[in-house]
Scaffold this motif. Sequence first.
Motif, mmCIF file in Angstrom:
data_model
loop_
_atom_site.group_PDB
_atom_site.id
_atom_site.type_symbol
_atom_site.label_atom_id
_atom_site.label_comp_id
_atom_site.label_asym_id
_atom_site.label_seq_id
_atom_site.Cartn_x
_atom_site.Cartn_y
_atom_site.Cartn_z
ATOM 1 N N ARG A 175 16.082 -12.520 29.873
ATOM 2 C CA ARG A 175 16.927 -13.248 28.922
ATOM 3 C C ARG A 175 16.116 -14.213 28.068
ATOM 4 N N ARG A 176 14.848 -14.464 28.438
ATOM 5 C CA ARG A 176 13.983 -15.333 27.640
ATOM 6 C C ARG A 176 13.121 -14.540 26.661
ATOM 7 N N THR A 177 13.228 -13.211 26.662
ATOM 8 C CA THR A 177 12.306 -12.378 25.893
ATOM 9 C C THR A 177 12.812 -12.126 24.479
ATOM 10 N N THR A 178 11.942 -12.360 23.506
ATOM 11 C CA THR A 178 12.185 -11.904 22.136
ATOM 12 C C THR A 178 11.404 -10.611 21.941
ATOM 13 N N LEU A 179 12.117 -9.532 21.663
ATOM 14 C CA LEU A 179 11.474 -8.236 21.417
ATOM 15 C C LEU A 179 11.372 -8.025 19.917
ATOM 16 N N MET A 180 10.174 -7.781 19.442
ATOM 17 C CA MET A 180 9.954 -7.558 18.021
ATOM 18 C C MET A 180 9.420 -6.133 17.815
ATOM 19 N N VAL A 181 10.143 -5.330 17.050
ATOM 20 C CA VAL A 181 9.715 -3.968 16.722
ATOM 21 C C VAL A 181 9.255 -3.961 15.267
ATOM 22 N N ILE A 182 8.069 -3.422 15.025
ATOM 23 C CA ILE A 182 7.498 -3.389 13.679
ATOM 24 C C ILE A 182 7.276 -1.929 13.294
ATOM 25 N N GLY A 183 7.975 -1.456 12.251
ATOM 26 C CA GLY A 183 7.806 -0.073 11.828
ATOM 27 C C GLY A 183 8.889 0.336 10.844
ATOM 28 N N ASP A 184 8.683 1.498 10.210
ATOM 29 C CA ASP A 184 9.599 1.947 9.164
ATOM 30 C C ASP A 184 10.764 2.779 9.691
ATOM 31 N N GLY A 185 10.769 3.097 10.975
ATOM 32 C CA GLY A 185 11.891 3.835 11.556
ATOM 33 C C GLY A 185 11.957 5.290 11.141
ATOM 34 N N ARG A 186 10.877 5.832 10.574
ATOM 35 C CA ARG A 186 10.872 7.251 10.161
ATOM 36 C C ARG A 186 10.454 8.095 11.356
ATOM 37 N N VAL A 243 5.876 -7.490 21.516
ATOM 38 C CA VAL A 243 5.738 -6.852 20.204
ATOM 39 C C VAL A 243 5.499 -5.364 20.410
ATOM 40 N N LEU A 244 6.298 -4.539 19.742
ATOM 41 C CA LEU A 244 6.160 -3.079 19.783
ATOM 42 C C LEU A 244 5.896 -2.627 18.357
ATOM 43 N N CYS A 245 4.674 -2.213 18.069
ATOM 44 C CA CYS A 245 4.229 -2.037 16.679
ATOM 45 C C CYS A 245 3.779 -0.607 16.395
ATOM 46 N N ASP A 246 4.359 -0.013 15.363
ATOM 47 C CA ASP A 246 3.940 1.307 14.866
ATOM 48 C C ASP A 246 2.589 1.165 14.158
ATOM 49 N N VAL A 247 1.609 1.977 14.546
ATOM 50 C CA VAL A 247 0.285 1.913 13.918
ATOM 51 C C VAL A 247 -0.083 3.233 13.244
ATOM 52 N N SER A 248 0.927 4.021 12.871
ATOM 53 C CA SER A 248 0.642 5.267 12.156
ATOM 54 C C SER A 248 0.122 4.944 10.759
ATOM 55 N N ASP A 249 -0.462 5.940 10.098
ATOM 56 C CA ASP A 249 -1.125 5.709 8.816
ATOM 57 C C ASP A 249 -0.189 5.120 7.774
ATOM 58 N N SER A 250 1.078 5.521 7.785
ATOM 59 C CA SER A 250 1.994 5.115 6.722
ATOM 60 C C SER A 250 2.296 3.626 6.732
ATOM 61 N N VAL A 251 2.109 2.956 7.868
ATOM 62 C CA VAL A 251 2.426 1.519 7.951
ATOM 63 C C VAL A 251 1.243 0.713 8.465
ATOM 64 N N ARG A 252 0.025 1.230 8.310
ATOM 65 C CA ARG A 252 -1.148 0.586 8.907
ATOM 66 C C ARG A 252 -1.344 -0.840 8.402
ATOM 67 N N ASN A 253 -1.281 -1.053 7.084
ATOM 68 C CA ASN A 253 -1.504 -2.405 6.550
ATOM 69 C C ASN A 253 -0.449 -3.379 7.036
ATOM 70 N N ALA A 254 0.809 -2.932 7.061
ATOM 71 C CA ALA A 254 1.884 -3.799 7.552
ATOM 72 C C ALA A 254 1.676 -4.139 9.021
ATOM 73 N N SER A 255 1.203 -3.177 9.816
ATOM 74 C CA SER A 255 0.957 -3.418 11.231
ATOM 75 C C SER A 255 -0.115 -4.478 11.416
ATOM 76 N N ARG A 256 -1.198 -4.372 10.652
ATOM 77 C CA ARG A 256 -2.283 -5.348 10.757
ATOM 78 C C ARG A 256 -1.773 -6.746 10.398
ATOM 79 N N MET A 257 -0.994 -6.829 9.332
ATOM 80 C CA MET A 257 -0.492 -8.122 8.908
ATOM 81 C C MET A 257 0.367 -8.763 9.991
ATOM 82 N N MET A 258 1.291 -7.990 10.585
ATOM 83 C CA MET A 258 2.205 -8.561 11.554
ATOM 84 C C MET A 258 1.503 -8.893 12.864
ATOM 85 N N LEU A 259 0.550 -8.066 13.297
ATOM 86 C CA LEU A 259 -0.191 -8.377 14.515
ATOM 87 C C LEU A 259 -1.008 -9.654 14.331
#
Length: 465
Positions: A386-397, A298-314
């Motif tokens: 090849r067994r890895t699922t990579l999950m990126v969480i963020g708004d892409g800004r 899991v690669l998760c953006d924790v900047s202020d703009s997406v903080r609540n979404a980050s907490r939820m997904m983690l």
Amino acid sequence: MDARIVEFAEVLRQNGVRVSTSEVQDALRATAEVGLTERDLFRAVLRTTLVKREMDVDTFNRAFNFFFSGAAATFEAIDKSLADQLAEEGYLDGDILKMVTFQMNLLLPEMSPLAQAVLEGDRARLAQIFRMASLQLDMSRLESPLQAGFFARRMLAGAGMERARSDMKSLEDELRARGIAPEGVEIVSRHVAAAMRKIEDAARQEVKRQAEARIRRRTDTVTDKPLHLLSQAEVDQMESAVRTLAEKLRSRLIRRQRSHRKGALNVRRTLRRNMTWGGVPMVPQFKSRRPERPDLVVLCDVSDSVRNASRMMLLFMHTMQSLFVRVRSFVFVSDVGEVTQYFKDLDVDEAIDMATAGKTVSLSANSNYGRALADFTRDHLGSITRRTTLMVIGDGRNNYNANNVWALKDLRRKAKRVLWICPEERGNWGVGDSEMLTYEKHCNTAVVVTSVSDLARIADQLVPS
């Protein structure tokens, strides 16, 4: 005004009010009959033609008050002309003030409309200029506070800010050429700069006013409410709802895996097994199926703009991690930091607090997805298999930095699949500094999750099949 009414109808639609094209046409014809001089009559005409349900009246009133409140109030900081300000403050003596005023009046007809309105302190004209500038923008795409800066810059450009700055510079140069003392030119320059800053602030206020008119209708339940609008108490409720959802999904997936333990039909074994009794009845034999539980990164953006979404997904992924062989968690803003150990050693709530509280990466930096992806690829590509699922969480800004999409391409080539979870509506992708349209092309799946309800709808896509 026709364009304004059409735009207002779109605002109502964005807020959940059903408005048909024929009703917009009725509104245009009705307002043409009654005119715009009486505000209450104008409001009544629009409400009669555009609103069909009693439940939509409050939404209509709120949108009308914001949308037709008059942009002139936005420019209340511009309360007098530059000449009047200089005269009141008394920094310039009589002859110099007369020379400055004369030169301004001489150059004024050649200046842009915005520069003229600023120098004259004409709020009504400023409101008109910005109204015309806003009509050049597709304000229907203004759905997130993250876009305010971008739309403000576009509005300033449409209002003629660059030419206005050039006109102001020409005024200062002309005053120097006319022999005004450097101290006098400096005073004028300081006042001009302050007036231009007020215009920039006014543009941001106007965008904010437009955004408030376009805020989607609030829902009563925490699960449907946009994550960035949640209070702290609602965040606690949201986390409880996410835990419940994760537990239900985990139980359902475990049952599904148990019911599908049989592999493909083994024809040779089936025939050999049934030869004893002539194959009546036929008892099928299956190949043994080796259950595969993939790794999760899991690669998760924790900047202020997406903080609540980050907490939820983690929180969601921590609860679901029993479905994966190994889970590694990383957070980023500009730099990347691993927080896997927090989830191993601490209670889940403490772990999430540590991961999102700036203990691992600096939260004061601006989001830089390109740098984060490049650093992650450089340092951790070897751990992706090849067994890895990579999950990126963020708004892409990406704050207009290099997107380094090559890094995401490398990660996708090695991983089993790449999932991107974006807490911003798809209509905002590609607007301003958003790189989501580019990143989406190099993911197996890219989904929008702006609320717990959204997470519930796409939860099956986020876990192993």
